[in-house]
Scaffold this motif. Structure first.
Motif, PDB file in Angstrom:
ATOM      1  N   MET A  86      -4.109  27.083 -27.541  1.00 37.49           N
ATOM      2  CA  MET A  86      -3.470  25.969 -27.375  1.00 37.49           C
ATOM      3  C   MET A  86      -4.534  24.489 -27.406  1.00 37.49           C
ATOM      4  SD  MET A  86      -0.672  24.014 -27.178  1.00 37.49           S
ATOM      5  CE  MET A  86       0.528  25.430 -26.643  1.00 37.49           C
ATOM      6  N   GLU A  87      -5.826  24.795 -27.072  1.00 34.90           N
ATOM      7  CA  GLU A  87      -6.694  23.490 -27.411  1.00 34.90           C
ATOM      8  C   GLU A  87      -6.957  23.587 -28.810  1.00 34.90           C
ATOM      9  OE1 GLU A  87     -11.361  22.502 -26.473  1.00 34.90           O
ATOM     10  OE2 GLU A  87     -10.522  24.524 -25.559  1.00 34.90           O
ATOM     11  N   GLN A  88      -6.975  24.676 -29.607  1.00 36.01           N
ATOM     12  CA  GLN A  88      -7.137  24.289 -31.154  1.00 36.01           C
ATOM     13  C   GLN A  88      -5.997  23.638 -31.765  1.00 36.01           C
ATOM     14  OE1 GLN A  88      -9.811  24.666 -32.938  1.00 36.01           O
ATOM     15  NE2 GLN A  88     -10.758  25.050 -31.002  1.00 36.01           N
ATOM     16  N   ARG A  89      -4.536  24.134 -31.186  1.00 33.14           N
ATOM     17  CA  ARG A  89      -3.090  23.727 -31.903  1.00 33.14           C
ATOM     18  C   ARG A  89      -2.966  22.239 -31.458  1.00 33.14           C
ATOM     19  NH1 ARG A  89       0.652  28.841 -30.146  1.00 33.14           N
ATOM     20  NH2 ARG A  89      -0.515  30.513 -31.238  1.00 33.14           N
ATOM     21  N   VAL A  90      -3.697  21.557 -30.287  1.00 29.67           N
ATOM     22  CA  VAL A  90      -3.329  20.314 -30.026  1.00 29.67           C
ATOM     23  C   VAL A  90      -4.293  19.305 -30.726  1.00 29.67           C
ATOM     24  CG1 VAL A  90      -1.842  20.914 -28.102  1.00 29.67           C
ATOM     25  CG2 VAL A  90      -4.468  20.431 -27.744  1.00 29.67           C
ATOM     26  N   LEU A  91      -5.042  20.007 -31.551  1.00 29.53           N
ATOM     27  CA  LEU A  91      -6.455  18.793 -31.894  1.00 29.53           C
ATOM     28  C   LEU A  91      -5.453  17.755 -32.956  1.00 29.53           C
ATOM     29  CD1 LEU A  91      -9.131  21.390 -33.647  1.00 29.53           C
ATOM     30  CD2 LEU A  91      -9.118  19.999 -31.483  1.00 29.53           C
ATOM     31  N   PRO A  92      -4.361  17.774 -33.458  1.00 28.94           N
ATOM     32  CA  PRO A  92      -3.787  16.681 -33.960  1.00 28.94           C
ATOM     33  C   PRO A  92      -3.492  15.505 -32.784  1.00 28.94           C
ATOM     34  CG  PRO A  92      -2.960  18.621 -35.035  1.00 28.94           C
ATOM     35  CD  PRO A  92      -3.708  19.064 -33.724  1.00 28.94           C
ATOM     36  N   CYS A  93      -3.373  15.954 -31.808  1.00 29.10           N
ATOM     37  CA  CYS A  93      -2.887  14.845 -30.686  1.00 29.10           C
ATOM     38  C   CYS A  93      -4.379  14.229 -30.348  1.00 29.10           C
ATOM     39  CB  CYS A  93      -2.369  15.750 -29.357  1.00 29.10           C
ATOM     40  SG  CYS A  93      -1.033  16.731 -29.595  1.00 29.10           S
ATOM     41  N   THR A  94      -5.335  14.896 -30.331  1.00 29.44           N
ATOM     42  CA  THR A  94      -6.533  13.983 -30.035  1.00 29.44           C
ATOM     43  C   THR A  94      -7.067  12.954 -31.164  1.00 29.44           C
ATOM     44  OG1 THR A  94      -8.058  15.727 -30.884  1.00 29.44           O
ATOM     45  CG2 THR A  94      -7.036  16.008 -28.577  1.00 29.44           C
ATOM     46  N   ALA A  95      -6.480  13.261 -32.167  1.00 32.67           N
ATOM     47  CA  ALA A  95      -6.901  12.296 -33.224  1.00 32.67           C
ATOM     48  C   ALA A  95      -6.384  10.733 -32.825  1.00 32.67           C
ATOM     49  CB  ALA A  95      -6.440  12.442 -34.623  1.00 32.67           C
ATOM     50  N   CYS A  96      -5.495  10.738 -32.349  1.00 27.74           N
ATOM     51  CA  CYS A  96      -5.097   9.558 -31.653  1.00 27.74           C
ATOM     52  C   CYS A  96      -5.184   9.236 -30.132  1.00 27.74           C
ATOM     53  CB  CYS A  96      -3.376   9.037 -31.882  1.00 27.74           C
ATOM     54  SG  CYS A  96      -3.088   9.123 -33.833  1.00 27.74           S
ATOM     55  N   HIS A  97      -5.187  10.183 -29.388  1.00 32.96           N
ATOM     56  CA  HIS A  97      -5.058  10.100 -28.063  1.00 32.96           C
ATOM     57  C   HIS A  97      -6.536  10.317 -27.327  1.00 32.96           C
ATOM     58  CE1 HIS A  97      -0.917   9.436 -26.991  1.00 32.96           C
ATOM     59  NE2 HIS A  97      -0.759  10.286 -28.132  1.00 32.96           N
ATOM     60  N   GLY A  98      -7.469  10.464 -28.367  1.00 35.58           N
ATOM     61  CA  GLY A  98      -8.856  10.714 -27.954  1.00 35.58           C
ATOM     62  C   GLY A  98      -9.262  12.097 -27.540  1.00 35.58           C
ATOM     63  N   LYS A  99     -10.602  12.428 -27.499  1.00 38.03           N
ATOM     64  CA  LYS A  99     -11.004  13.676 -27.258  1.00 38.03           C
ATOM     65  C   LYS A  99     -10.356  14.086 -25.927  1.00 38.03           C
ATOM     66  CE  LYS A  99     -15.209  16.524 -26.607  1.00 38.03           C
ATOM     67  NZ  LYS A  99     -16.719  16.269 -26.389  1.00 38.03           N
ATOM     68  N   GLN A 100      -9.720  15.451 -26.029  1.00 39.56           N
ATOM     69  CA  GLN A 100      -9.116  15.969 -24.730  1.00 39.56           C
ATOM     70  C   GLN A 100      -8.000  15.240 -24.367  1.00 39.56           C
ATOM     71  OE1 GLN A 100     -13.159  16.990 -22.588  1.00 39.56           O
ATOM     72  NE2 GLN A 100     -12.084  18.822 -22.448  1.00 39.56           N
ATOM     73  N   GLY A 101      -7.620  13.979 -24.922  1.00 40.77           N
ATOM     74  CA  GLY A 101      -6.372  13.333 -24.551  1.00 40.77           C
ATOM     75  C   GLY A 101      -6.897  12.345 -23.608  1.00 40.77           C
ATOM     76  N   ARG A 102      -8.202  11.913 -23.491  1.00 43.03           N
ATOM     77  CA  ARG A 102      -8.863  10.971 -22.599  1.00 43.03           C
ATOM     78  C   ARG A 102      -8.398   9.442 -23.130  1.00 43.03           C
ATOM     79  NH1 ARG A 102     -14.123  12.826 -20.105  1.00 43.03           N
ATOM     80  NH2 ARG A 102     -14.373  14.974 -20.686  1.00 43.03           N
ATOM     81  N   ALA A 103      -7.706   9.309 -24.021  1.00 43.62           N
ATOM     82  CA  ALA A 103      -7.684   7.892 -24.797  1.00 43.62           C
ATOM     83  C   ALA A 103      -8.604   7.360 -25.528  1.00 43.62           C
ATOM     84  CB  ALA A 103      -7.189   6.832 -23.622  1.00 43.62           C
ATOM     85  N   THR A 104      -8.404   6.076 -26.089  1.00 46.85           N
ATOM     86  CA  THR A 104      -9.476   5.577 -27.069  1.00 46.85           C
ATOM     87  C   THR A 104      -9.854   4.139 -26.404  1.00 46.85           C
ATOM     88  OG1 THR A 104      -7.952   4.812 -28.546  1.00 46.85           O
ATOM     89  CG2 THR A 104      -8.702   6.932 -28.937  1.00 46.85           C
ATOM     90  N   PRO A 105     -11.048   3.648 -26.781  1.00 45.05           N
ATOM     91  CA  PRO A 105     -11.425   2.292 -26.446  1.00 45.05           C
ATOM     92  C   PRO A 105     -10.414   1.289 -26.666  1.00 45.05           C
ATOM     93  CG  PRO A 105     -13.158   3.520 -27.178  1.00 45.05           C
ATOM     94  CD  PRO A 105     -12.089   4.479 -27.526  1.00 45.05           C
ATOM     95  N   GLU A 106      -9.804   1.459 -27.855  1.00 48.50           N
ATOM     96  CA  GLU A 106      -8.659   0.358 -28.200  1.00 48.50           C
ATOM     97  C   GLU A 106      -7.566   0.125 -27.204  1.00 48.50           C
ATOM     98  OE1 GLU A 106      -9.751   2.803 -30.191  1.00 48.50           O
ATOM     99  OE2 GLU A 106     -11.181   1.626 -31.450  1.00 48.50           O
ATOM    100  N   GLY A 107      -7.125   1.277 -26.686  1.00 45.97           N
ATOM    101  CA  GLY A 107      -6.090   1.207 -25.755  1.00 45.97           C
ATOM    102  C   GLY A 107      -4.699   1.302 -26.170  1.00 45.97           C
ATOM    103  N   TYR A 108      -4.599   1.466 -27.270  1.00 44.78           N
ATOM    104  CA  TYR A 108      -3.110   1.484 -27.964  1.00 44.78           C
ATOM    105  C   TYR A 108      -2.531   2.888 -27.624  1.00 44.78           C
ATOM    106  CZ  TYR A 108      -3.596  -3.313 -29.641  1.00 44.78           C
ATOM    107  OH  TYR A 108      -4.055  -4.667 -29.748  1.00 44.78           O
ATOM    108  N   PHE A 109      -3.312   3.789 -27.755  1.00 42.89           N
ATOM    109  CA  PHE A 109      -2.844   5.296 -27.526  1.00 42.89           C
ATOM    110  C   PHE A 109      -3.174   5.490 -26.071  1.00 42.89           C
ATOM    111  CE2 PHE A 109      -3.729   4.711 -32.236  1.00 42.89           C
ATOM    112  CZ  PHE A 109      -2.450   5.021 -32.553  1.00 42.89           C
ATOM    113  N   PRO A 110      -2.233   5.925 -25.332  1.00 44.02           N
ATOM    114  CA  PRO A 110      -2.332   5.845 -23.772  1.00 44.02           C
ATOM    115  C   PRO A 110      -3.056   7.510 -23.731  1.00 44.02           C
ATOM    116  CG  PRO A 110      -0.323   6.823 -24.335  1.00 44.02           C
ATOM    117  CD  PRO A 110      -0.795   5.963 -25.479  1.00 44.02           C
ATOM    118  N   ARG A 111      -3.943   7.534 -22.421  1.00 48.91           N
ATOM    119  CA  ARG A 111      -4.467   8.725 -21.847  1.00 48.91           C
ATOM    120  C   ARG A 111      -3.330   9.771 -21.801  1.00 48.91           C
ATOM    121  NH1 ARG A 111      -9.203  10.225 -18.359  1.00 48.91           N
ATOM    122  NH2 ARG A 111      -8.496  12.232 -17.100  1.00 48.91           N
TER     123      ARG A 111
END
Length: 215
Positions: free
Chosen positions: A1-26
């Motif tokens: 599953m970790e490999q399958r959800v890589l498209p999610c992390t492109a916007c939501h940050g590594k491991q879904g932690r969010a990004t500094p810009e803040g427009y994509f939530p954790r």
């Protein structure tokens, strides 16, 4: 599953932690039922964001539940909050609404649904902390104007429509300036019944297929 959800992390940050810009939530560590509901809403058009709809269009409920469970199990540290960008009076109004509500506007306190620590209630209610002011205000604004929808009865839409624009700004600013306690862990249950009937609390979790595979 970790490999399958890589498209999610492109916007939501590594491991879904969010990004500094803040427009994509954790999304890491959010309650699984909440994430599942949001994935279904994007797929089914209740939440409108074309890139999300494109990614989810042909995924089944059970597969969305697998994605939700994966991210819910990622208990990762939170970044420190950004300094408040508004004055003391507006912050005080935001804290009042979050902690006590406003009886004149028939606004319940945020903590009545989102938990005493505001870190959510498993499995369906999300944390309000660790999110940017821009994201929080945009989502409250979307509910207020009917651009965002949840399962009926849509209790967040009822709350947001009772809020003045200044209240939206105040709540978003105060929440965004708060540190996240206890690693952001959601409460296991409500300490008292929520003040409004919320359709999002009535969805089956886990879905039948996911429950059968867990046995």
């Amino acid at each position: 599953m970790e490999q399958r959800v890589l498209p999610c992390t492109a916007c939501h940050g590594k491991q879904g932690r969010a990004t500094p810009e803040g427009y994509f939530p954790r999304i890491a560590g959010k309650p699984a039922g909440y994430l599942y509901n949001q994935l279904r809403h994007f797929r089914d058009g209740k939440r409108r964001y074309p890139p999300m709809a494109y990614l989810l269009s042909y995924l089944s409920d059970d597969y969305l539940a697998e994605i939700a469970r994966h991210f819910s199990e990622l208990q990762l540290p939170y970044a420190a909050p950004a300094p408040a960008s508004v004055g003391a009076a507006l912050l005080a109004r935001g804290e009042q609404l979050v902690r006590s509500g406003d009886t004149a506007r028939e606004l319940p306190a945020c903590k009545q649904c989102h938990g005493a620590r505001l870190t959510g209630v498993a499995p369906f209610v999300p944390s309000l902390l660790g999110l940017s002011q821009d994201y929080l205000s945009s989502q409250l604004g979307a509910w207020r104007t009917g651009q965002r929808h949840a399962s009926e009865p849509d209790c967040m839409a009822q709350v947001a429509r009772r809020m003045a624009l200044a209240d939206v700004q105040a709540v978003a600013a105060w929440l965004a300036a708060q540190p996240v306690p206890g690693g952001g862990q959601a409460a296991a249950d409500f300490t008292q019944a929520p003040p409004l009937d919320c359709g999002s609390l009535n969805v089956r979790w886990p879905p039948a297929g996911l429950a059968e595979r867990a046995q």
